[in-house]
Design an enzyme around this catalytic site. Structure first.
Site, PDB file in Angstrom:
ATOM      1  N   ASP A 160       0.943  -1.423   0.063  1.00 54.81           N
ATOM      2  CA  ASP A 160      -0.346  -0.300  -0.145  1.00 54.81           C
ATOM      3  C   ASP A 160       1.188   1.340  -0.017  1.00 54.81           C
ATOM      4  OD1 ASP A 160      -2.073  -1.707   0.420  1.00 54.81           O
ATOM      5  OD2 ASP A 160      -2.914  -1.354   2.350  1.00 54.81           O
ATOM      6  N   ASP A 189      -0.576  -3.356  -4.377  1.00 57.49           N
ATOM      7  CA  ASP A 189      -1.642  -3.883  -3.252  1.00 57.49           C
ATOM      8  C   ASP A 189      -2.564  -2.814  -4.038  1.00 57.49           C
ATOM      9  OD1 ASP A 189      -3.880  -4.853  -2.291  1.00 57.49           O
ATOM     10  OD2 ASP A 189      -3.202  -5.449  -0.106  1.00 57.49           O
ATOM     11  N   ASP A 193      -5.364   2.087   1.752  1.00 59.90           N
ATOM     12  CA  ASP A 193      -6.040   1.832   2.975  1.00 59.90           C
ATOM     13  C   ASP A 193      -6.841   2.084   3.597  1.00 59.90           C
ATOM     14  OD1 ASP A 193      -6.879   0.134   0.357  1.00 59.90           O
ATOM     15  OD2 ASP A 193      -5.394  -1.449   1.626  1.00 59.90           O
ATOM     16  N   ARG A 242     -12.375  -0.424  -7.336  1.00 56.16           N
ATOM     17  CA  ARG A 242     -11.996   0.319  -5.642  1.00 56.16           C
ATOM     18  C   ARG A 242     -11.445   1.813  -5.472  1.00 56.16           C
ATOM     19  NH1 ARG A 242      -9.046  -4.234  -2.075  1.00 56.16           N
ATOM     20  NH2 ARG A 242     -10.335  -6.174  -3.005  1.00 56.16           N
TER      21      ARG A 242
END
Length: 518
Positions: A160, A189, A193, A242
């Site tokens: 991330d 990834d 997040d 996302r």
């Protein structure tokens, strides 16, 4: 078929020892100036970062950790100005009573009241992520984080760019550039997040590019204690999905620019809900809905533009909001905010989002403004903009003009002008932006070493261009800034693309030639 992403002073001994690890006290000037935190980060007591604390300069990851560990306590406010390239290799674990760091990642764990801000020629976190855990009142501003991997070498932060987890609250992520070079198959990834109890976050004026996953709020269907989060004036480009994914969380999503969302976009599910207003979606698929599950989420929509957006057919674990997008819930927003009209969002976001953009923000009425900075530290009043260099010289430089035969592009162009007009060797043609500010770039298929440029204004427009920046478009680093045009010199830099950014002008600029020299 769309192409998916493949793609306190420092008590550390003598000053010499401090410099050896790339850390120094900044006295008595500059700090992390901001245009003011907005959105949900203003709630729950607000977000001020290191306001009121000392300002420290860091040029390595170890220096960032040292600054954190040298405070009187884990809550002592501090502003860490970062310049240069931060890597796994220059980021070691540092110990102290006021920190809990780790090697190979920028670890903001069990701390509070911290600002990390890029200054000078820019801050690049290259293949190293920023991890916020059990922390509060954090500001991350004006930095670039790129190519953080969870597999391959090196690895950092679970892949991330920015990750928040475990009792995190009041975080402002502002004016950063977050990018990857592909998805999970390439070892990446997510870009941002939030999970395991991350609350009251604002994500504003960032660019998120070239990733399989933009980000999530809630890591599983049982991770339901996250949010609320505000996303505004961000650019999402070439992202598979996302943008964000919301599990049982609330998000306010306004004035963002979405380009090339390849599979799906905003994905509220498992009771998650989003207020989605005045955004611009372009060349994308399934930009809003509940996807990959039948645990439904909700959305309240208003004022969005769907420009060449396609929608899949509804079915099991696939619930697109379109093509006839309608609200199915209602969300009350507890703070004041101003909305740009969706039609101007591409222009406003392109001019403001990302690192090294001078922290420009929207006025809320489709124009761009430079925020009046307030001073977080006790000794500073300046914002972290580049120090202006001397007025450029006007004599014609010697050597070969590398722009001839190169390519050109830019942020916008006025009717009747062309990007190519600045590289055609003719003073009778010119490029102008669609307004009084904008970017014009020269690019090559292979890297060139450039140390000088010559910006030649068209006849009759000399003196129109005021303030400017020269950027390495490959990294976003600011090579030089100043006012008035002519021959501009800077440290020789190897690059494939160089950008001249006009940040102020007395009228419509007219650039006849953008010459480049070794």
């Amino acid at each position: 078929m769309r192409r998916p992403v493949a793609l306190r002073l420092l008590a550390v001994g003598a000053a010499g020892a401090a410099m050896a690890i790339g850390v120094a006290l900044v006295v008595p000037q500059a700090s992390a100036a901001t245009g003011g935190v907005t959105g949900y980060a203003t709630q729950n007591g607000g977000t001020t970062g290191g306001a009121g604390g000392q300002t420290v300069r860091a040029t390595t990851g170890t220096a960032i950790h040292t600054a954190l560990c040298s405070r009187a306590s884990s809550s002592t406010p501090i502003i860490i100005q970062v310049e240069g390239t931060i890597t796994v290799g220059n980021t070691a674990k540092v110990s102290g009573d006021s920190c809990n760091t780790a090697a190979g990642v920028i670890e903001l764990k069990q701390i509070s009241n911290v600002t990390i801000v890029g200054v000078g020629a820019g801050a690049l976190f290259d293949q190293i992520g920023i991890h916020i855990r059990e922390s509060s009142n954090i500001i991350i501003q004006n930095v670039t984080v790129q190519n953080v991997k969870k597999s391959g070498s090196p690895t950092s932060n679970g892949g991330d760019a920015i990750g928040m987890e475990s009792s995190v609250h009041n975080v402002w992520v502002d004016h950063n550039s977050l990018l990857a070079s592909g998805g999970e198959d390439q070892g990446y990834d997510s870009l941002i997040d939030m999970k395991a109890g991350t609350n009251y976050v604002t994500v504003s004026y960032n660019t998120l590019r070239n990733s399989g996953r933009g980000g999530l709020i809630g890591s599983s269907d049982s991770d339901t204690g996250n949010g609320p989060v505000t996303f505004h004036h961000n650019l999402y480009e070439n992202i598979d999905s996302r943008t964000p994914l919301l599990r049982a969380a609330t998000a306010h999503i306004y004035n963002n620019y979405y380009v090339s969302l390849n599979k799906s976009g905003i994905n509220p599910r498992d009771g998650g809900k989003a207020k989605v207003e005045n955004n611009y979606f372009k060349n994308s698929q399934d930009v809003l809905g509940t996807f990959y599950t039948d645990l439904m989420g909700g959305w309240q929509v208003a004022g969005n533009v769907f420009d060449n957006v396609t929608w899949t057919s509804p079915g099991t674990e696939n619930h697109p909001a379109g093509p006839n997008v309608q609200s199915n819930t209602s969300i009350s927003i507890p703070y004041a905010y101003s909305l740009d009209a969706a039609g101007c969002v591409p222009t406003v976001v392109t001019q403001t989002a990302g690192a090294n953009k001078g922290l420009h923000v929207s006025s809320g009425s489709c124009t761009v403004t430079t925020p009046t900075a307030t001073t977080p530290g006790p000794t500073a009043t300046a914002s972290p903009t580049r120090t202006a260099g001397p007025t450029p010289t006007q004599s014609q430089p010697s050597g070969t003009n590398l722009s001839i035969g190169a390519g050109a592009d830019g942020s916008s162009k006025a009717s009747g002008t062309s990007y190519g007009d600045v590289i055609d060797g003719s003073l009778s043609t010119s490029w102008s932006p669609s307004g009084t500010t904008g970017d014009i770039s020269v690019k090559w298929s292979s890297a060139k070493s450039v140390s000088r440029i010559n910006i030649r204004e068209a006849s009759g427009s000399a003196g129109t261009i005021g303030s400017w920046q020269v950027l390495n478009a490959d990294t976003g680093a600011v090579l030089k800034s100043g006012s008035g045009v002519g021959v501009i010199s800077f440290t020789p830099t190897s690059l494939k693309k160089i950008t001249f950014r006009i940040t102020g002008a007395s009228g419509t600029p007219k650039v006849a030639e953008f010459e480049t020299y070794a």
